[in-house]
Design a protein around this motif. Structure first.
Motif, PDB file in Angstrom:
ATOM      1  N   GLY A  79       0.763  -1.238   0.000  1.00 18.69           N
ATOM      2  CA  GLY A  79       0.000   0.000   0.000  1.00 18.69           C
ATOM      3  C   GLY A  79       0.793   1.286   0.000  1.00 18.69           C
ATOM      4  N   LEU A  80       2.104   1.204  -0.121  1.00 19.50           N
ATOM      5  CA  LEU A  80       2.921   2.420  -0.139  1.00 19.50           C
ATOM      6  C   LEU A  80       3.550   2.577  -1.521  1.00 19.50           C
ATOM      7  N   SER A  81       2.828   3.252  -2.396  1.00 24.89           N
ATOM      8  CA  SER A  81       3.301   3.486  -3.760  1.00 24.89           C
ATOM      9  C   SER A  81       3.792   4.920  -3.883  1.00 24.89           C
ATOM     10  N   PRO A  82       4.761   5.144  -4.767  1.00 22.14           N
ATOM     11  CA  PRO A  82       5.278   6.505  -4.919  1.00 22.14           C
ATOM     12  C   PRO A  82       4.377   7.372  -5.787  1.00 22.14           C
ATOM     13  N   ASP A  83       4.279   8.631  -5.404  1.00 16.94           N
ATOM     14  CA  ASP A  83       3.643   9.629  -6.258  1.00 16.94           C
ATOM     15  C   ASP A  83       4.670  10.227  -7.208  1.00 16.94           C
ATOM     16  N   VAL A  84       5.907  10.297  -6.727  1.00 16.79           N
ATOM     17  CA  VAL A  84       7.025  10.769  -7.544  1.00 16.79           C
ATOM     18  C   VAL A  84       8.223   9.869  -7.266  1.00 16.79           C
ATOM     19  N   VAL A  85       9.086   9.742  -8.263  1.00 20.52           N
ATOM     20  CA  VAL A  85      10.302   8.942  -8.117  1.00 20.52           C
ATOM     21  C   VAL A  85      11.487   9.741  -8.640  1.00 20.52           C
ATOM     22  N   ALA A  86      12.642   9.444  -8.096  1.00 20.55           N
ATOM     23  CA  ALA A  86      13.891  10.028  -8.578  1.00 20.55           C
ATOM     24  C   ALA A  86      14.994   9.026  -8.283  1.00 20.55           C
ATOM     25  N   GLY A  87      16.089   9.176  -8.988  1.00 21.39           N
ATOM     26  CA  GLY A  87      17.202   8.269  -8.765  1.00 21.39           C
ATOM     27  C   GLY A  87      18.517   8.991  -8.893  1.00 21.39           C
ATOM     28  N   HIS A  88      19.463   8.523  -8.122  1.00 22.93           N
ATOM     29  CA  HIS A  88      20.809   9.076  -8.155  1.00 22.93           C
ATOM     30  C   HIS A  88      21.638   8.219  -9.099  1.00 22.93           C
ATOM     31  N   SER A  89      21.993   8.771 -10.259  1.00 24.18           N
ATOM     32  CA  SER A  89      22.825   8.073 -11.234  1.00 24.18           C
ATOM     33  C   SER A  89      22.157   6.758 -11.643  1.00 24.18           C
ATOM     34  N   LEU A  90      22.756   5.628 -11.316  1.00 27.85           N
ATOM     35  CA  LEU A  90      22.169   4.321 -11.605  1.00 27.85           C
ATOM     36  C   LEU A  90      20.726   4.235 -11.112  1.00 27.85           C
ATOM     37  N   GLY A  91      20.428   4.897 -10.011  1.00 21.91           N
ATOM     38  CA  GLY A  91      19.088   4.862  -9.432  1.00 21.91           C
ATOM     39  C   GLY A  91      18.005   5.389 -10.353  1.00 21.91           C
ATOM     40  N   GLU A  92      18.397   6.115 -11.397  1.00 23.36           N
ATOM     41  CA  GLU A  92      17.406   6.591 -12.365  1.00 23.36           C
ATOM     42  C   GLU A  92      16.699   5.416 -13.041  1.00 23.36           C
ATOM     43  N   TYR A  93      17.412   4.318 -13.253  1.00 15.07           N
ATOM     44  CA  TYR A  93      16.806   3.141 -13.889  1.00 15.07           C
ATOM     45  C   TYR A  93      15.802   2.478 -12.947  1.00 15.07           C
ATOM     46  N   SER A  94      16.129   2.414 -11.670  1.00 15.61           N
ATOM     47  CA  SER A  94      15.184   1.883 -10.684  1.00 15.61           C
ATOM     48  C   SER A  94      13.954   2.773 -10.619  1.00 15.61           C
ATOM     49  N   ALA A  95      14.164   4.086 -10.667  1.00 10.37           N
ATOM     50  CA  ALA A  95      13.046   5.029 -10.632  1.00 10.37           C
ATOM     51  C   ALA A  95      12.151   4.850 -11.855  1.00 10.37           C
ATOM     52  N   LEU A  96      12.750   4.694 -13.025  1.00  3.41           N
ATOM     53  CA  LEU A  96      11.960   4.488 -14.244  1.00  3.41           C
ATOM     54  C   LEU A  96      11.153   3.193 -14.166  1.00  3.41           C
ATOM     55  N   THR A  97      11.733   2.167 -13.562  1.00  2.00           N
ATOM     56  CA  THR A  97      11.019   0.902 -13.409  1.00  2.00           C
ATOM     57  C   THR A  97       9.888   1.060 -12.402  1.00  2.00           C
ATOM     58  N   ALA A  98      10.152   1.721 -11.288  1.00  2.00           N
ATOM     59  CA  ALA A  98       9.108   1.932 -10.277  1.00  2.00           C
ATOM     60  C   ALA A  98       7.958   2.765 -10.830  1.00  2.00           C
ATOM     61  N   ALA A  99       8.264   3.664 -11.763  1.00  2.00           N
ATOM     62  CA  ALA A  99       7.233   4.514 -12.368  1.00  2.00           C
ATOM     63  C   ALA A  99       6.481   3.812 -13.497  1.00  2.00           C
ATOM     64  N   GLY A 100       6.928   2.611 -13.878  1.00  2.00           N
ATOM     65  CA  GLY A 100       6.254   1.875 -14.938  1.00  2.00           C
ATOM     66  C   GLY A 100       6.714   2.232 -16.338  1.00  2.00           C
ATOM     67  N   VAL A 101       7.753   3.044 -16.454  1.00  2.00           N
ATOM     68  CA  VAL A 101       8.283   3.408 -17.770  1.00  2.00           C
ATOM     69  C   VAL A 101       9.015   2.216 -18.383  1.00  2.00           C
ATOM     70  N   LEU A 102       9.747   1.491 -17.546  1.00  2.00           N
ATOM     71  CA  LEU A 102      10.447   0.275 -17.962  1.00  2.00           C
ATOM     72  C   LEU A 102       9.883  -0.897 -17.173  1.00  2.00           C
ATOM     73  N   ASP A 103       9.826  -2.079 -17.797  1.00  2.00           N
ATOM     74  CA  ASP A 103       9.506  -3.248 -16.988  1.00  2.00           C
ATOM     75  C   ASP A 103      10.818  -3.772 -16.391  1.00  2.00           C
ATOM     76  N   PHE A 104      10.718  -4.723 -15.483  1.00  2.00           N
ATOM     77  CA  PHE A 104      11.889  -5.218 -14.767  1.00  2.00           C
ATOM     78  C   PHE A 104      12.964  -5.719 -15.724  1.00  2.00           C
ATOM     79  N   GLN A 105      12.569  -6.504 -16.710  1.00  2.00           N
ATOM     80  CA  GLN A 105      13.535  -7.088 -17.643  1.00  2.00           C
ATOM     81  C   GLN A 105      14.207  -6.017 -18.493  1.00  2.00           C
ATOM     82  N   GLN A 106      13.444  -5.055 -18.995  1.00  2.00           N
ATOM     83  CA  GLN A 106      14.037  -3.964 -19.783  1.00  2.00           C
ATOM     84  C   GLN A 106      15.060  -3.198 -18.953  1.00  2.00           C
ATOM     85  N   GLY A 107      14.670  -2.833 -17.744  1.00  2.00           N
ATOM     86  CA  GLY A 107      15.572  -2.093 -16.870  1.00  2.00           C
ATOM     87  C   GLY A 107      16.833  -2.880 -16.568  1.00  2.00           C
ATOM     88  N   LEU A 108      16.672  -4.170 -16.273  1.00  2.00           N
ATOM     89  CA  LEU A 108      17.829  -5.001 -15.950  1.00  2.00           C
ATOM     90  C   LEU A 108      18.759  -5.135 -17.150  1.00  2.00           C
TER      91      LEU A 108
END
Length: 200
Positions: A79-108
């Motif tokens: 029940g704790l979903s983000p309204d906004v995401v951000a990432g530091h360097s590599l973390g940008e890919y995790s943020a994009l995945t959490a936001a639904g822009v990338l799926d897990f496999q694409q991001g990986l």
């Protein structure tokens, strides 16, 4: 409003994610999928190391990404979903995945290739990174300029915390100058290259 901020490289540690793997089936599922997609036992390296191997960029980046995505998914499932995401360097890919822009496999897949290329660049043009704590940004910039073009301020993480990056000897020289200028601490980062610098 919930904001998720995802970490970059140098946040890895032996044992990362093992508690999640053992406790949550969805964490085990993603770790196992990552092992298969990557073609090596990421799970074993995360849980048992050694740290030298886990700190290799081609391993670290997938490890931090997988761990970050698992934590985000576990939180969302509870029940704790983000309204906004951000990432530091590599973390940008995790943020994009959490936001639904990338799926897990694409991001990986992207992170695996990014890690491979950055490790190769680090091998071809070795370098280092150090966090400087307790100095104003302008002072760190000046110290890098005085040291020469082989070291640059790479990340302005927070007030009083700047990461410098470049050729190893120049990073050491600038770090020593920072201590002499009153830095409260300098911390060498466990990375295999001069990320966020012209050496990349």
């Amino acid at each position: 409003m919930n904001a998720f901020l995802f970490p970059g490289q140098a946040s890895q540690d032996v044992g990362m994610g093992q508690d999640l793997y053992e406790r949550f089936p969805e964490a085990k599922e993603l770790f196992d999928a990552a092992d298969e997609l990557l073609g090596f036992a990421l799970t074993e390296l995360c849980f048992s190391g050694p740290m030298e191997e886990l700190s290799q960029t081609s391993v670290t980046q997938p490890a931090v990404y997988v761990h970050s995505v698992i934590v985000a998914r576990l939180l969302a499932a509870r029940g704790l979903s983000p309204d906004v995401v951000a990432g530091h360097s590599l973390g940008e890919y995790s943020a994009l995945t959490a936001a639904g822009v990338l799926d897990f496999q694409q991001g990986l897949s992207l992170v695996q290739e990014r890690g491979r290329l950055m490790q190769e660049a680090g091998r071809n043009r070795p370098g280092a990174m150090t966090a400087i704590l307790g100095l104003e940004d302008e002072v760190v910039v000046r110290l890098c300029d005085e040291t020469g073009p082989a070291v640059v301020p790479a990340n302005f993480n927070a007030p009083g915390q700047v990461v410098i990056s470049g050729e190893a000897d120049a990073v050491v020289q600038a770090s020593e100058a920072a201590l002499a200028a009153g830095a409260s601490k300098v911390v060498s980062l466990p990375v295999t290259g001069a990320f966020h610098s012209p050496l990349m």
